[in-house]
Scaffold this active site. Structure first.
Site, PDB file in Angstrom:
ATOM      1  N   ASP A  90      36.948  50.377  34.085  1.00 22.35           N
ATOM      2  CA  ASP A  90      36.895  49.385  34.984  1.00 22.35           C
ATOM      3  C   ASP A  90      37.164  49.663  36.647  1.00 22.35           C
ATOM      4  O   ASP A  90      38.292  51.273  36.804  1.00 22.35           O
ATOM      5  CB  ASP A  90      37.584  48.097  34.743  1.00 22.35           C
ATOM      6  N   GLU A 122      39.161  39.026  31.844  1.00 24.79           N
ATOM      7  CA  GLU A 122      40.337  37.635  32.343  1.00 24.79           C
ATOM      8  C   GLU A 122      39.912  36.824  31.201  1.00 24.79           C
ATOM      9  O   GLU A 122      38.579  36.838  30.190  1.00 24.79           O
ATOM     10  CB  GLU A 122      40.402  37.182  33.619  1.00 24.79           C
ATOM     11  N   HIS A 164      44.382  40.301  28.672  1.00 27.84           N
ATOM     12  CA  HIS A 164      42.959  40.871  29.893  1.00 27.84           C
ATOM     13  C   HIS A 164      42.480  42.332  28.818  1.00 27.84           C
ATOM     14  O   HIS A 164      44.066  43.139  28.657  1.00 27.84           O
ATOM     15  CB  HIS A 164      43.097  41.081  30.957  1.00 27.84           C
ATOM     16  N   ASN A 222      48.524  39.150  30.312  1.00 30.43           N
ATOM     17  CA  ASN A 222      47.432  37.851  30.029  1.00 30.43           C
ATOM     18  C   ASN A 222      46.697  38.059  28.948  1.00 30.43           C
ATOM     19  O   ASN A 222      45.895  37.198  28.514  1.00 30.43           O
ATOM     20  CB  ASN A 222      46.622  36.912  31.186  1.00 30.43           C
TER      21      ASN A 222
HETATM   22  C1  GLP Z   1      44.906  46.422  33.891  1.00 30.01           C
HETATM   23  C2  GLP Z   1      42.849  47.424  33.988  1.00 30.01           C
HETATM   24  C3  GLP Z   1      43.806  47.760  32.141  1.00 30.01           C
HETATM   25  C4  GLP Z   1      45.585  48.333  32.205  1.00 30.01           C
HETATM   26  C5  GLP Z   1      45.552  46.905  32.350  1.00 30.01           C
HETATM   27  C6  GLP Z   1      47.441  47.165  31.530  1.00 30.01           C
HETATM   28  O1  GLP Z   1      44.573  45.378  34.470  1.00 30.01           O
HETATM   29  N1  GLP Z   1      42.516  46.549  34.349  1.00 30.01           N
HETATM   30  O2  GLP Z   1      42.519  49.134  32.222  1.00 30.01           O
HETATM   31  O3  GLP Z   1      44.989  49.010  30.544  1.00 30.01           O
HETATM   32  O4  GLP Z   1      45.774  45.814  32.694  1.00 30.01           O
HETATM   33  O5  GLP Z   1      48.197  47.831  32.442  1.00 30.01           O
HETATM   34  P1  GLP Z   1      49.228  48.335  32.922  1.00 30.01           P
HETATM   35  O6  GLP Z   1      49.647  49.814  32.005  1.00 30.01           O
HETATM   36  O7  GLP Z   1      49.404  48.334  34.240  1.00 30.01           O
HETATM   37  O8  GLP Z   1      50.573  47.443  32.672  1.00 30.01           O
END
Ligand code: GLP
Length: 260
Positions: free
Chosen positions: A68, A144, A139, A137
């Protein structure tokens, strides 16, 4: 169907995840890897570039596709996921992959950018191994809660909680964008193999829902239950709510695996 590997702490879980990627690239040096960003992945990329020499693994023939990117944010912006990937991984390698694909958040026509991304994945022969993190959440990527399981790479809205989470990590932007470009859930599910890395107590609820079900669009990660080859790597904090329902759970302690 999941295999759930639980490690005593985040460092060991991250290391196991990096070892899995190294194994994939050594077996198939021209692997197509799906890559993720987020805090969780920083140590994984750290391990990968530090081990580039030790493990005699070479990433130059690997093709990569990132999950993303923020909409409206150019690859040069320090808050972009392009910048994250350069900083955390690609620029650190002696011999980086030559075929790197990250959605361009500043593309003049985001919809066609997404279509082209899908076409490039197909042209590469599909993703061999997709690395995934999990949002608090539930995702995956920027899909989402409520994202259709049939979704493809597209422009998607970010939830308030996700925007709030990202607010504190910003370097250059004043606030996180309201939208992002993301691989869709169906796109992710087409990867031949998926590794979901989840660490920390803040993810325990989300991981519990992913593993225990039900499989519903309100919990995007729950779609993974329908994938034939998903490995979940977690630390004990993130795994606090797990029951071994329908999943093979293996706990690792002091190096020796035991059924748990
Ligand atoms: C984000 C990204 C994901 C990521 C996830 C966890 O929003 N879009 O690609 O793997 O959420 O993020 P984090 O490792 O900072 O908790």
């Amino acid at each position: 169907m999941y295999d759930v590997l639980i490690f005593p702490d985040a460092a060991r879980a991250e290391r196991a995840c990096a070892e899995l990627i190294i194994g994939q690239v050594r077996r198939k040096p021209d692997s197509v890897l799906g890559l993720a960003t987020g805090k969780t992945m920083i140590s994984v990329y750290d391990a990968l570039w530090k081990w580039e020499n030790d493990f005699e693994v070479n990433f130059s023939r690997v093709k990569t596709f990132n999950l993303d990117e923020y909409l409206g944010v150019s690859p040069e912006c320090r808050d972009s996921f392009h910048a994250y990937m350069r900083r955390s991984f690609f620029a650190m390698l002696n011999d980086p992959p030559r075929d790197v694909h990250i959605l361009n958040g500043a593309a003049p026509d985001p919809e066609s950018e997404c279509r082209e991304f899908e076409r490039l994945i197909e042209e590469a022969g599909g993703i061999d191994l997709q690395l995934l993190g999990l949002g608090r959440n539930g995702h995956i990527g920027f899909n989402e809660p409520g994202s259709p399981f049939a979704s493809r790479t597209r422009v998607a809205g970010l939830s308030d909680s996700t925007r709030l989470y990202y607010m504190k990590n910003l370097i250059e932007l004043r606030e996180p964008p309201f939208k992002a470009l993301t691989m869709g859930i169906a796109t992710i599910m087409e990867a031949r193999e998926i590794v979901l890395l989840v660490t920390g107590a803040a993810k325990a609820d989300a991981l519990g829902k992913v593993v225990k079900g039900p499989v519903i669009e309100e919990v995007p990660g729950s779609a993974l239950a329908r994938h034939p080859k998903v490995r979940i790597i977690a630390d004990e904090e993130a795994a606090a709510k797990l029951l071994a329902q329908g999943a093979k759970v293996i706990k690792f302690r002091a190096g020796a695996p035991r059924a748990g």
